[in-house]
Design an enzyme around this catalytic site. Structure first.
Site, mmCIF file in Angstrom:
data_model
loop_
_atom_site.group_PDB
_atom_site.id
_atom_site.type_symbol
_atom_site.label_atom_id
_atom_site.label_comp_id
_atom_site.label_asym_id
_atom_site.label_seq_id
_atom_site.Cartn_x
_atom_site.Cartn_y
_atom_site.Cartn_z
ATOM 1 N N ASP A 50 0.885 -1.161 0.000
ATOM 2 C CA ASP A 50 0.000 0.000 0.000
ATOM 3 C C ASP A 50 0.932 1.222 0.000
ATOM 4 O O ASP A 50 2.135 1.121 0.270
ATOM 5 C CB ASP A 50 -0.943 -0.009 1.215
HETATM 6 C C1 BGC Z 1 -4.974 3.384 0.103
HETATM 7 C C2 BGC Z 1 -5.158 2.393 -1.021
HETATM 8 C C3 BGC Z 1 -4.984 3.091 -2.352
HETATM 9 C C4 BGC Z 1 -3.636 3.790 -2.391
HETATM 10 C C5 BGC Z 1 -3.384 4.525 -3.696
HETATM 11 C C6 BGC Z 1 -3.700 4.196 -0.031
HETATM 12 O O1 BGC Z 1 -3.661 5.235 0.875
HETATM 13 O O2 BGC Z 1 -4.995 2.720 1.347
HETATM 14 O O3 BGC Z 1 -6.421 1.798 -0.944
HETATM 15 O O4 BGC Z 1 -5.113 2.182 -3.397
HETATM 16 O O5 BGC Z 1 -3.579 4.729 -1.331
HETATM 17 O O6 BGC Z 1 -4.203 5.633 -3.809
#
Ligand code: BGC
Length: 699
Positions: free
Chosen positions: A236
């Site tokens: 993530d």
């Molecule tokens: C989120 C993800 C997301 C990623 C990219 C993160 O902060 O937890 O779900 O895909 O950002 O935007």
């Protein structure tokens, strides 16, 4: 992509280039290399070898990019997709998103999200499917199949145990291996085995002491060796601490990356902390999926927004859940309707954070009512429009971008307005809204109605029902709220969730009975927050939580309410229709692998409708504690005309009924009840099968 091509590329790539494929370019909004405006991330291109920078964009309610030349559709949020209980429809939604991703140049959609609704205050519940692992896994599989049928990849996230936002960066989630495997890992397992997603996103949090992105047990033992996952894993955004531990554990890609991370990985390789074979393995995993992507190869075009709006509308109407109806719905076309609540204009399409969308428009409840030429009370509508005109700028952002709803109190109309309106209208419709988002959890105050909302419901209820005119409530929300304390004050409640860009139209058409609601709750509506079993939610210490322990273990949602005799406001699987259904002709057959359940569903009412038939299994008392019942299969019927029936056949493998005892999966001998119902508590048919001997299964 063929093994030979990958091997050839590996032999030509320098170490620096290999590392570039594994580390994102960093902030995509400022990078010169960014290919698709507004996408969440991208890998580095290696132009010398014609390897593009692969683009990754959020999900899950639509493709989140900001390219005026390539607009995308806002679909219902995941909890609403799950409320359809209709995998075929969700597959179409996935396919539409996949096509939009491809046409706009995106290679991977960062969706769907498969975490569990552990607590109603979870900030991202709207973008998770359900409290039940089977429903989550089946709906997620359909979503993934749809996306990938368009030639781009899906990324199931957040693997695993990301059930709260409080302290999310490094929160240590303590959970037993049994609860992990039976509840939290299970939807991922189903999606990996049934839909083969190209990628998995490891979660921010730790699991039992180890960061998910650095967790070899999770990413290599369970995901790849046990389940056979053959794609790549990405972090993530900004997760974890140590790139060497991440890549060695089986986390192939570091996102969003950036120069620092690039240098850290190179240093770790040069110091021998990451073996070159491990780098090669990760590069091979990435290229074997992404070189086959149709996203970077596509010629710029425009998605078929009209066709996709229809799919978004279908998904929205099928995800509506009718919670209560004492004759108020459907509304007769000619009736005079008074709309209350700022949500008639500030209709919420979705949630906030990475899961938000930038659709070309949002159909609001009031606009849609006008679109259907309904006799709405224009005097009241004008008051709402005037009150909200002060928020013009926020409103524009609200519709176009993040639904950061301006907090407008519900005293836009006064008591005199409400009483006067009761004289000139036939019924009242009150809209209650909630918005939540990534990065924070909701507070108990968000679960209960605010004083101004209570006042509105009380006053409208009193003014209208006193003179025999019905009151309808619409819940435009992303996670369960309190209904038990006020539901007696209204005649009908329609749970509309957050339905995406077609919100207003889907709501109005359901109120009018142009479509018959067929959604069912994918998550329990508890009576009070005190009833929720996951009392450790939020974690400890309370001011800056560092850890959370899933004390309720496997007893999440209805598994708890049903086993421990706690009555919810509305149970898992519940939802009414404008017609009625009967269940009959249950028969159960068994062989050495599975149980086959057959039954008939008949539309016994006056309107065409669809029913969601649910099969629960109630185990015998044995050595292992088990929930009183668990959902093991379900089927949404086709649209049944009055009097028409559908025969349903569902199979349940023994392995899928087994419990994890710490080492292996066990299904104890004894008599198992098969319960067929229209919710977890409305059981219409009951049968039994016997298991003469205990069965054990490996992973
Ligand atoms: C989120 C993800 C997301 C990623 C990219 C993160 O902060 O937890 O779900 O895909 O950002 O935007």
């Amino acid at each position: 992509m063929s093994q030979q091509i990958i091997e050839e590329l590996l032999s030509k790539l320098s170490i620096e280039e290999k590392v570039k494929i594994l580390v994102g370019i960093g902030d995509t909004t400022s990078s010169q290399l960014a290919r698709v405006p507004g996408a969440a991330g991208q890998t580095h291109p290696i132009e010398r070898l014609n390897i593009p920078g692969f683009v990754l964009a959020d999900g899950p309610a639509g493709v989140r990019i900001e390219n005026p030349a390539c607009r995308t559709t806002a679909f219902p949020v995941e909890v609403m997709l799950a409320s359809t209980w209709n995998p075929e429809l969700v597959e179409q939604v996935g396919k539409a998103m996949g096509e939009e991703a491809r046409i706009c140049g995106v290679d991977v959609l960062l969706a769907p999200a498969l975490n569990i609704h552990r607590h109603p205050l979870g900030g991202r519940n709207f973008e998770y499917f359900s409290e039940d692992p089977l429903l989550s896994g089946k709906i997620a599989s359909a979503y993934v199949r749809g996306v990938q049928s368009a030639g781009v990849g899906a990324c199931i996230k957040h693997f695993v145990g990301n059930e709260q936002e409080t302290g999310r960066w490094g929160l240590d989630t303590y959970v037993s291996e049994r609860a992990l495997r039976e509840i939290y890992l299970r939807p991922f397992e189903i999606a990996v085995k049934e839909a083969k997603p190209w990628s998995v996103m490891s979660a921010y949090n730790k699991i039992n002491g180890v960061h998910c992105s650095e967790n070899e047990w999770l990413l290599t033992r369970v995901l790849r060796e046990e389940w056979g996952f053959d794609g790549f894993v990405m972090t993530d955004w900004g997760a974890g601490e140590d790139v060497a531990r991440q890549i060695n554990a089986g986390n192939d890609v570091i996102m969003p990356g950036g120069q620092d991370k690039l240098e850290q990985v190179l240093k770790a390789v040069n110091e021998g902390k990451i073996p070159i074979e491990t780098i090669d393995r990760a590069v091979a995993r990435v290229l074997s999926k992404l070189l086959g992507s149709a996203g970077y190869k596509s010629t710029p075009g425009k998605p078929d927004l009209e066709a996709h709006a229809k799919i978004a509308y279908e998904a929205a109407v099928e995800g509506m859940v009718l919670l209560k109806n004492q004759g108020a719905l459907p509304i007769d076309r000619g009736k005079k309707i008074a709309f209350f609540g700022v949500g008639q204009i500030l209709t919420v399409k979705g949630g906030m954070g990475s899961g938000h969308t930038h659709p070309p428009y949002v159909s609001t409840i009031l606009d849609a009512a006008r679109g259907r030429s309904l006799a709405i009370d224009e005097e009241l509508a004008k008051k709402y429009a005037e009150a909200l005109s002060t928020y013009k700028e926020e409103l524009e952002i609200f519709y176009r971008d993040e639904p950061d709803k301006p907090s407008v109190s519900e005293d836009v109309v006064g008591e005199a307005d409400i009483y006067a309106s009761a004289q000139r209208n036939d019924l009242a419709v009150i809209v209650i809204t909630r918005v939540s988002g990534e990065g924070w959890d909701l507070a108990p105050e968000d679960f209960y109605l605010r004083d101004d909302e209570k006042w509105l419901i009380d006053t409208v209820s009193e003014a209208y029902r006193r003179i025999g005119k019905p009151v309808v409530a619409i819940l435009n929300i992303g996670t369960p709220i309190d209904v038990a304390s006020w539901r007696e004050k209204v005649d009908a409640i329609l749970l509309a969730w957050q339905p995406g860009q077609e919100a207003g139209r889907a709501i109005i058409d359901t109120l009018l009975g142009l479509v018959n609601p067929s959604g069912k709750l994918p998550t329990t509506f508890p009576k009070t927050l005190g009833d929720v079993p996951s009392w450790t939610f939020g974690g400890e210490p309370a001011d800056i939580p560092k850890s959370v322990t899933y004390e309720e273990d496997i007893y999440v949602g209805y598994r708890y309410y049903d086993t421990f005799g706690k009555e919810p406001a509305y149970e898992f699987g519940y939802g009414l229709s404008y017609t009625t259904f009967s269940y009959s002709d249950l028969s159960i057959e068994q062989d050495s692998e599975q149980v086959k359940v057959k039954f008939r569903v008949t539309n016994t009412g006056k309107m065409p409708g669809k029913e969601v038939a649910q099969v629960y299994v109630k185990p015998p008392k044995g050595k292992i504690d088990k929930p009183q019942k668990e959902l093991k299969a379900f089927k949404k019927t086709r649209l049944l005309q009055p009097g028409e029936h559908q025969d349903i056949v569902l199979t349940i493998g023994y392995k899928d009924m087994a419990s994890f005892n710490g080492k292996e999966w066990i299904l104890e001998k004894g008599a198992y009840k098969i319960l067929v119902g229209s919710s977890s508590r409305r059981i219409h048919l009951e049968g039994e099968f016997r298991l003469p001997e205990e069965k054990t299964f490996r992973n």
